[in-house]
Design a protein around this motif. Structure first.
Motif, PDB file in Angstrom:
ATOM      1  N   GLN A 100       2.787  44.916  31.926  1.00 23.22           N
ATOM      2  CA  GLN A 100       2.747  43.478  31.620  1.00 23.22           C
ATOM      3  C   GLN A 100       2.140  43.229  30.243  1.00 23.22           C
ATOM      4  N   SER A 101       1.151  44.022  29.886  1.00 25.41           N
ATOM      5  CA  SER A 101       0.440  43.783  28.627  1.00 25.41           C
ATOM      6  C   SER A 101       1.195  44.319  27.415  1.00 25.41           C
ATOM      7  N   PHE A 102       2.025  45.349  27.607  1.00 21.21           N
ATOM      8  CA  PHE A 102       2.621  45.999  26.435  1.00 21.21           C
ATOM      9  C   PHE A 102       4.148  45.923  26.350  1.00 21.21           C
ATOM     10  N   THR A 107      11.961  46.223  25.532  1.00 22.91           N
ATOM     11  CA  THR A 107      11.233  47.320  24.884  1.00 22.91           C
ATOM     12  C   THR A 107      11.263  48.547  25.802  1.00 22.91           C
ATOM     13  N   GLY A 108      10.825  49.673  25.275  1.00 20.52           N
ATOM     14  CA  GLY A 108      10.959  50.925  26.015  1.00 20.52           C
ATOM     15  C   GLY A 108       9.708  51.335  26.774  1.00 20.52           C
ATOM     16  N   LEU A 109       9.937  51.936  27.947  1.00 17.58           N
ATOM     17  CA  LEU A 109       8.865  52.523  28.752  1.00 17.58           C
ATOM     18  C   LEU A 109       9.377  53.922  29.129  1.00 17.58           C
ATOM     19  N   ALA A 110       8.687  54.952  28.662  1.00 19.60           N
ATOM     20  CA  ALA A 110       9.215  56.317  28.806  1.00 19.60           C
ATOM     21  C   ALA A 110       8.315  57.163  29.697  1.00 19.60           C
ATOM     22  N   PHE A 111       8.941  58.057  30.439  1.00 20.11           N
ATOM     23  CA  PHE A 111       8.181  58.957  31.317  1.00 20.11           C
ATOM     24  C   PHE A 111       9.103  60.091  31.755  1.00 20.11           C
ATOM     25  N   ALA A 112       8.483  61.126  32.297  1.00 23.02           N
ATOM     26  CA  ALA A 112       9.278  62.235  32.843  1.00 23.02           C
ATOM     27  C   ALA A 112       9.795  61.820  34.214  1.00 23.02           C
ATOM     28  N   TRP A 113      10.867  62.482  34.638  1.00 19.71           N
ATOM     29  CA  TRP A 113      11.386  62.214  35.981  1.00 19.71           C
ATOM     30  C   TRP A 113      11.911  63.500  36.587  1.00 19.71           C
ATOM     31  N   ARG A 114      11.494  63.803  37.752  1.00 17.32           N
ATOM     32  CA  ARG A 114      10.733  63.050  38.750  1.00 17.32           C
ATOM     33  C   ARG A 114       9.240  63.021  38.469  1.00 17.32           C
ATOM     34  N   SER A 115       8.654  61.807  38.662  1.00 12.01           N
ATOM     35  CA  SER A 115       7.210  61.671  38.511  1.00 12.01           C
ATOM     36  C   SER A 115       6.774  60.559  39.459  1.00 12.01           C
ATOM     37  N   VAL A 125      10.734  45.626  36.692  1.00 11.43           N
ATOM     38  CA  VAL A 125      10.151  44.284  36.854  1.00 11.43           C
ATOM     39  C   VAL A 125       9.862  43.656  35.492  1.00 11.43           C
ATOM     40  N   ALA A 126       9.438  44.482  34.538  1.00  6.80           N
ATOM     41  CA  ALA A 126       9.104  43.943  33.206  1.00  6.80           C
ATOM     42  C   ALA A 126      10.359  43.667  32.379  1.00  6.80           C
ATOM     43  N   GLY A 127      11.537  44.109  32.883  1.00 10.80           N
ATOM     44  CA  GLY A 127      12.755  43.967  32.080  1.00 10.80           C
ATOM     45  C   GLY A 127      12.753  44.941  30.917  1.00 10.80           C
ATOM     46  N   ALA A 128      11.970  46.006  31.046  1.00  9.41           N
ATOM     47  CA  ALA A 128      11.883  46.999  29.963  1.00  9.41           C
ATOM     48  C   ALA A 128      12.983  48.047  30.143  1.00  9.41           C
ATOM     49  N   ARG A 129      13.262  48.749  29.059  1.00  5.68           N
ATOM     50  CA  ARG A 129      14.232  49.845  29.109  1.00  5.68           C
ATOM     51  C   ARG A 129      13.493  51.097  29.564  1.00  5.68           C
ATOM     52  N   VAL A 243      -9.491  54.180  30.868  1.00  8.23           N
ATOM     53  CA  VAL A 243     -10.399  54.358  29.738  1.00  8.23           C
ATOM     54  C   VAL A 243      -9.529  54.425  28.494  1.00  8.23           C
ATOM     55  N   THR A 244      -9.842  53.622  27.504  1.00  2.00           N
ATOM     56  CA  THR A 244      -9.001  53.586  26.309  1.00  2.00           C
ATOM     57  C   THR A 244      -9.819  54.020  25.095  1.00  2.00           C
ATOM     58  N   GLU A 245      -9.143  54.593  24.120  1.00  2.00           N
ATOM     59  CA  GLU A 245      -9.860  54.960  22.897  1.00  2.00           C
ATOM     60  C   GLU A 245     -10.178  53.692  22.091  1.00  2.00           C
ATOM     61  N   HIS A 246      -9.177  52.803  22.008  1.00  2.00           N
ATOM     62  CA  HIS A 246      -9.376  51.589  21.213  1.00  2.00           C
ATOM     63  C   HIS A 246      -9.739  50.431  22.149  1.00  2.00           C
ATOM     64  N   PRO A 247     -10.850  49.754  21.903  1.00  3.25           N
ATOM     65  CA  PRO A 247     -11.232  48.637  22.775  1.00  3.25           C
ATOM     66  C   PRO A 247     -10.161  47.541  22.848  1.00  3.25           C
ATOM     67  N   ALA A 248      -9.321  47.404  21.809  1.00  2.91           N
ATOM     68  CA  ALA A 248      -8.281  46.362  21.829  1.00  2.91           C
ATOM     69  C   ALA A 248      -7.265  46.640  22.934  1.00  2.91           C
ATOM     70  N   VAL A 249      -7.043  47.909  23.229  1.00  3.07           N
ATOM     71  CA  VAL A 249      -6.110  48.261  24.308  1.00  3.07           C
ATOM     72  C   VAL A 249      -6.713  47.817  25.640  1.00  3.07           C
ATOM     73  N   ALA A 250      -7.991  48.103  25.825  1.00  4.06           N
ATOM     74  CA  ALA A 250      -8.673  47.688  27.060  1.00  4.06           C
ATOM     75  C   ALA A 250      -8.647  46.168  27.174  1.00  4.06           C
ATOM     76  N   ASP A 251      -8.879  45.499  26.069  1.00  3.48           N
ATOM     77  CA  ASP A 251      -8.888  44.031  26.071  1.00  3.48           C
ATOM     78  C   ASP A 251      -7.523  43.488  26.503  1.00  3.48           C
ATOM     79  N   ALA A 252      -6.451  44.106  26.007  1.00  5.08           N
ATOM     80  CA  ALA A 252      -5.091  43.659  26.363  1.00  5.08           C
ATOM     81  C   ALA A 252      -4.845  43.849  27.859  1.00  5.08           C
ATOM     82  N   VAL A 253      -5.343  44.929  28.413  1.00  9.73           N
ATOM     83  CA  VAL A 253      -5.114  45.197  29.841  1.00  9.73           C
ATOM     84  C   VAL A 253      -5.955  44.241  30.696  1.00  9.73           C
ATOM     85  N   ARG A 254      -7.160  43.925  30.225  1.00  9.06           N
ATOM     86  CA  ARG A 254      -8.005  42.970  30.965  1.00  9.06           C
ATOM     87  C   ARG A 254      -7.340  41.591  31.060  1.00  9.06           C
ATOM     88  N   ARG A 255      -6.533  41.252  30.075  1.00 12.53           N
ATOM     89  CA  ARG A 255      -5.907  39.914  30.060  1.00 12.53           C
ATOM     90  C   ARG A 255      -4.896  39.726  31.182  1.00 12.53           C
TER      91      ARG A 255
END
Ligand code: PLP
Length: 378
Positions: A100-102, A107-115, A125-129, A243-255
């Motif tokens: 939801q945040s990113f 836009t793209g969401l990538a991962f291995a499959w099967r996972s 749900v996000a309408g992402a590719r 746990v995020t390296e950049h606090p801005a990433v954590a902030d985006a997820v908190r929103r």
């Protein structure tokens, strides 16, 4: 008549695993064994039970929405700032928040499959590719069971916002090693957030499998997802963390946090579990010892079993997976089949695993008899 969004209508209906008490009743046996959901086989930690009892009297109030005490305890444990930590209602809810945040639609969401089976649903749900990169064999001639990080890196482009690397991978149990993961992170563009999903990190024994929190240092587009559901034994309470390296990433997820979704019981239990880390480590050692015994017992039966770094093992039985799982269930053992691919078996107690092994022997014997007599295997 109202109608749900097409993307939601296209989601597969949730298929819950069999409840062991129901199955035992149906089969007329004293007890069925459930090795399907990757929980640990121990009761809650004593300190957790105490914390739950102490917190019960406060449940007429909303929980602390920011989970400050838990956030501080996690930050201290991992040597990061509280601004880098986001607790959530299970790691699964944090996966949803990440999309939801990113991920804007398209836009793209990538991962291995099967996972982990949630990843494609998040994209839908996000309408992402959704970009799914097939697993490859970890041993020559074996079934595909491990990440192909070079192919995953090649599949990430400047429209990709989120990449999940499940390490160890659910459901195959295999893990990627330090050098390969570092090379991968070096290749991914800075505009894509790489989430190392380490739901099973505590069970890793191979020293060459990196701790995501160490790899994350100095890489602002990397985050690590973990859960209290597995090693920490709190599956029923729903609490995980990012746990995020950049606090801005954590902030985006908190929103995108659903207000008050981490209950006061879950927060108190997680804090108590962290304070019982020594006991958790002893329990994890017992699970790992049993994982190795179970793996050896399965290999003695001539079955292919990849090395697992998690609290489950993978049997790549191909087309025989669904019928084998059904036959095991008819003998009172619930596993997790992935039709056409394999069966995931959670490491239970030695007694539970022996029940599973005996049931499996009976199923394999019956299948051999069927082959001998020409009866088609279901
Ligand atoms: C790889 C992986 N990630 C995340 C989760 C979600 O865990 P939870 O929502 O229970 O914290 C699971 C649960 O099975 C998992 O296997």
């Amino acid at each position: 008549m109202v109608s749900a969004r097409p993307a939601v209508q296209a989601l597969p209906a949730y298929k819950p695993g069999r409840n062991p008490a129901d199955l035992a009743r149906e089969l007329g046996v004293e007890r069925a064994v459930k090795l399907a959901s990757n929980e640990v086989p121990f009761p809650p930690l004593p300190a957790v039970v105490q914390a739950l009892a102490a917190t019960a009297g406060e449940t007429h109030r909303y929980p602390d929405n920011g989970a400050a005490v838990l956030t501080a305890a996690l930050a201290e444990r991992y040597g990061v700032a509280p601004e880098q930590v986001v607790p959530g209602c299970g790691a699964v809810m944090l996966c949803q928040q990440l999309a939801q945040s990113f991920n804007d639609p398209g836009t793209g969401l990538a991962f291995a499959w099967r996972s982990f089976e949630m990843y494609p649903l998040l994209a839908q749900v996000a309408g992402a590719r959704s970009t799914q990169v097939p697993l490859v064999p970890s041993t020559p001639g074996g079934a595909p069971d491990t990440h192909d990080l070079d192919a995953l890196a090649a599949a990430v482009d400047d429209t990709t916002r989120l990449v999940f690397v499940c390490n160890p991978n659910n459901p195959t149990g295999t893990a990627v090693r330090r050098a390969a993961l570092e090379r991968f992170l070096d290749r991914v563009p800075a505009t894509a957030l790489v989430v190392l999903d380490e739901a099973y990190r505590e069970f890793v024994t191979d020293p060459d499998v990196p701790d995501g929190l160490e790899l994350m240092r100095g890489r602002p587009n990397v985050a690590v997802l973990r859960t209290f559901s597995k090693a920490w034994g709190l599956a029923g309470l729903r609490v995980g963390y990012l746990v995020t390296e950049h606090p801005a990433v954590a902030d985006a997820v908190r929103r995108t946090h659903v207000p008050f979704s981490v209950s006061s019981l879950a927060q108190a239990a997680a804090v108590a579990a962290l304070a019982s880390a020594d006991e958790v480590a002893r329990r994890v050692t017992a699970v790992v010892t049993e994982r190795d015994r179970l793996t050896a017992a399965l290999r003695e039966r001539g079955l292919e079993v990849p090395d697992s770094q998690a609290n489950f093992v993978w049997l790549p039985l191909g087309e025989a997976s669904a019928p084998t799982a059904a036959a095991l269930e008819a003998r009172g053992v619930i596993t997790r089949p992935f039709a056409g691919e394999g069966i995931r078996v959670t490491v239970g107690t030695p007694e539970e695993d022996d029940v599973f092994l005996s049931a499996l022997d009976a199923v394999l014997d019956a299948a051999r008899d069927d082959v001998r007599t020409g009866t088609p295997v279901a």
